[in-house]
Design a protein around this motif. Structure first.
Motif, PDB file in Angstrom:
ATOM      1  N   ARG A 132       2.965  -1.706   6.902  1.00 50.65           N
ATOM      2  CA  ARG A 132       2.418  -0.419   6.452  1.00 50.65           C
ATOM      3  C   ARG A 132       3.384   0.732   6.720  1.00 50.65           C
ATOM      4  O   ARG A 132       3.009   1.891   6.610  1.00 50.65           O
ATOM      5  CB  ARG A 132       1.091  -0.136   7.159  1.00 50.65           C
ATOM      6  CG  ARG A 132      -0.029  -1.097   6.808  1.00 50.65           C
ATOM      7  CD  ARG A 132      -1.341  -0.642   7.431  1.00 50.65           C
ATOM      8  NE  ARG A 132      -2.452  -1.458   6.975  1.00 50.65           N
ATOM      9  CZ  ARG A 132      -2.937  -2.482   7.657  1.00 50.65           C
ATOM     10  NH1 ARG A 132      -2.405  -2.813   8.824  1.00 50.65           N
ATOM     11  NH2 ARG A 132      -3.950  -3.187   7.184  1.00 50.65           N
ATOM     12  N   GLU A 165       0.839  -1.198   0.000  1.00 55.42           N
ATOM     13  CA  GLU A 165       0.000   0.000   0.000  1.00 55.42           C
ATOM     14  C   GLU A 165       0.875   1.250   0.000  1.00 55.42           C
ATOM     15  O   GLU A 165       1.772   1.379   0.832  1.00 55.42           O
ATOM     16  CB  GLU A 165      -0.880  -0.039   1.251  1.00 55.42           C
ATOM     17  CG  GLU A 165      -1.853   1.097   1.395  1.00 55.42           C
ATOM     18  CD  GLU A 165      -2.644   0.994   2.690  1.00 55.42           C
ATOM     19  OE1 GLU A 165      -3.386   1.931   2.989  1.00 55.42           O
ATOM     20  OE2 GLU A 165      -2.487  -0.026   3.394  1.00 55.42           O
ATOM     21  N   ARG A 186      -1.191  16.222   5.658  1.00 52.02           N
ATOM     22  CA  ARG A 186      -1.092  14.877   6.215  1.00 52.02           C
ATOM     23  C   ARG A 186       0.345  14.518   6.575  1.00 52.02           C
ATOM     24  O   ARG A 186       0.685  13.347   6.691  1.00 52.02           O
ATOM     25  CB  ARG A 186      -1.670  13.861   5.240  1.00 52.02           C
ATOM     26  CG  ARG A 186      -3.117  14.148   4.861  1.00 52.02           C
ATOM     27  CD  ARG A 186      -3.819  12.932   4.335  1.00 52.02           C
ATOM     28  NE  ARG A 186      -4.016  11.937   5.377  1.00 52.02           N
ATOM     29  CZ  ARG A 186      -4.609  10.751   5.186  1.00 52.02           C
ATOM     30  NH1 ARG A 186      -5.066  10.425   3.989  1.00 52.02           N
ATOM     31  NH2 ARG A 186      -4.733   9.897   6.172  1.00 52.02           N
ATOM     32  N   ALA A 205       0.005   6.956   2.831  1.00 54.29           N
ATOM     33  CA  ALA A 205      -1.095   7.917   2.794  1.00 54.29           C
ATOM     34  C   ALA A 205      -0.802   9.125   3.676  1.00 54.29           C
ATOM     35  O   ALA A 205      -1.507  10.126   3.593  1.00 54.29           O
ATOM     36  CB  ALA A 205      -2.396   7.247   3.255  1.00 54.29           C
ATOM     37  N   ARG A 206       0.217   9.025   4.525  1.00 55.56           N
ATOM     38  CA  ARG A 206       0.580  10.133   5.398  1.00 55.56           C
ATOM     39  C   ARG A 206       2.060  10.032   5.735  1.00 55.56           C
ATOM     40  O   ARG A 206       2.717   9.041   5.417  1.00 55.56           O
ATOM     41  CB  ARG A 206      -0.267  10.142   6.676  1.00 55.56           C
ATOM     42  CG  ARG A 206      -0.122   8.915   7.560  1.00 55.56           C
ATOM     43  CD  ARG A 206      -1.189   8.865   8.628  1.00 55.56           C
ATOM     44  NE  ARG A 206      -0.944   7.783   9.576  1.00 55.56           N
ATOM     45  CZ  ARG A 206      -0.503   7.951  10.812  1.00 55.56           C
ATOM     46  NH1 ARG A 206      -0.261   9.178  11.260  1.00 55.56           N
ATOM     47  NH2 ARG A 206      -0.311   6.934  11.617  1.00 55.56           N
ATOM     48  N   ALA A 211      -2.893   2.978   8.743  1.00 55.45           N
ATOM     49  CA  ALA A 211      -2.671   3.701   7.483  1.00 55.45           C
ATOM     50  C   ALA A 211      -1.207   3.594   7.088  1.00 55.45           C
ATOM     51  O   ALA A 211      -0.313   3.788   7.912  1.00 55.45           O
ATOM     52  CB  ALA A 211      -3.075   5.170   7.633  1.00 55.45           C
ATOM     53  N   THR A 231       2.259   4.593   6.252  1.00 54.01           N
ATOM     54  CA  THR A 231       2.881   5.827   6.714  1.00 54.01           C
ATOM     55  C   THR A 231       4.358   5.858   6.362  1.00 54.01           C
ATOM     56  O   THR A 231       5.074   4.882   6.591  1.00 54.01           O
ATOM     57  CB  THR A 231       2.722   5.985   8.239  1.00 54.01           C
ATOM     58  OG1 THR A 231       1.332   5.879   8.584  1.00 54.01           O
ATOM     59  CG2 THR A 231       3.259   7.323   8.713  1.00 54.01           C
TER      60      THR A 231
END
Length: 210
Positions: free
Chosen positions: A118, A13, A52, A16-17, A89, A91
């Protein structure tokens, strides 16, 4: 910045931040300004909105904090000592030239295959840490770094003659889920919080000592 996207283009993934530790006094230090510029390039390359991205360094002045906010970035309200969970999330942790305890604390805070998979770290080479420290010191003081070495992938940032001191010994680290799941189950059973009572050269500023 594209050199960072390449290792992240696999099945994992995308971040996202972002969390940034230890940027330093960029108002005074050219190397810290280069690191901040690279962080902004990374956010753009990875399509992470500045809002973010959260930063903390106990050395930031009021003017530097205001400058970061003006760039749309966020400031963490307190010294976490690197103990920041990914909270489900993906990161990116931007930690160029941070102390070993910060990396160790970050790993402890995310000590499970699901969480570590992640997490992406841009910071001091874990292989370099392993090579420079006696194994007994690494396992005693930075046990989470020691335990995850067989579960991490690492790619060094390309060197550039203009920025040798700015990004030397810097690598991109990520933790493929399949590699983490190959580690012994006993690796995940021990989750004691690092205290560093016997560490003679602790390279972080502890909470309350700012």
């Amino acid at each position: 910045a594209g050199a960072v996207r390449a290792p992240l283009s696999g099945p994992g993934e995308p971040p996202a931040r972002c969390v940034c530790y230890g940027l330093g006094r960029f108002g005074r230090c050219p190397a810290a300004r280069y690191q901040l510029a690279f962080l902004l390039l990374l956010l753009d390359e990875l399509r992470v909105p500045p809002a973010r991205c959260a930063l903390f360094d106990p050395a930031f002045s009021a003017r530097e904090a205001a400058a970061l906010r003006a760039l749309g970035l966020c400031l963490l309200p307190e010294n976490e000592e690197g103990k920041h969970g990914v909270e489900g999330a993906a990161t990116l942790f931007y930690m160029v030239h941070c102390g070993k305890a910060l990396y160790n604390n970050l790993l402890w805070s995310n000590w499970s295959p699901a969480a570590l998979s992640r997490l992406v770290i841009i910071g001091n080479s874990f292989r370099g840490i392993q090579e420079r420290l006696l194994s007994r010191i690494l396992e005693r003081d930075y046990s989470y770094i020691a335990k995850v070495l067989k579960g991490v992938e690492e790619v060094a940032l390309p060197s550039h003659p203009r920025y040798l001191d700015t990004f030397n010994d810097t690598s991109v680290h990520w933790f493929p889920l399949d590699k983490l799941q190959e580690l012994s189950p006993e690796v995940w059973d021990f989750m004691e919080e690092p205290m560093y009572q016997d560490c003679e050269d602790l390279e972080i500023i502890r909470k309350g000592q700012e």
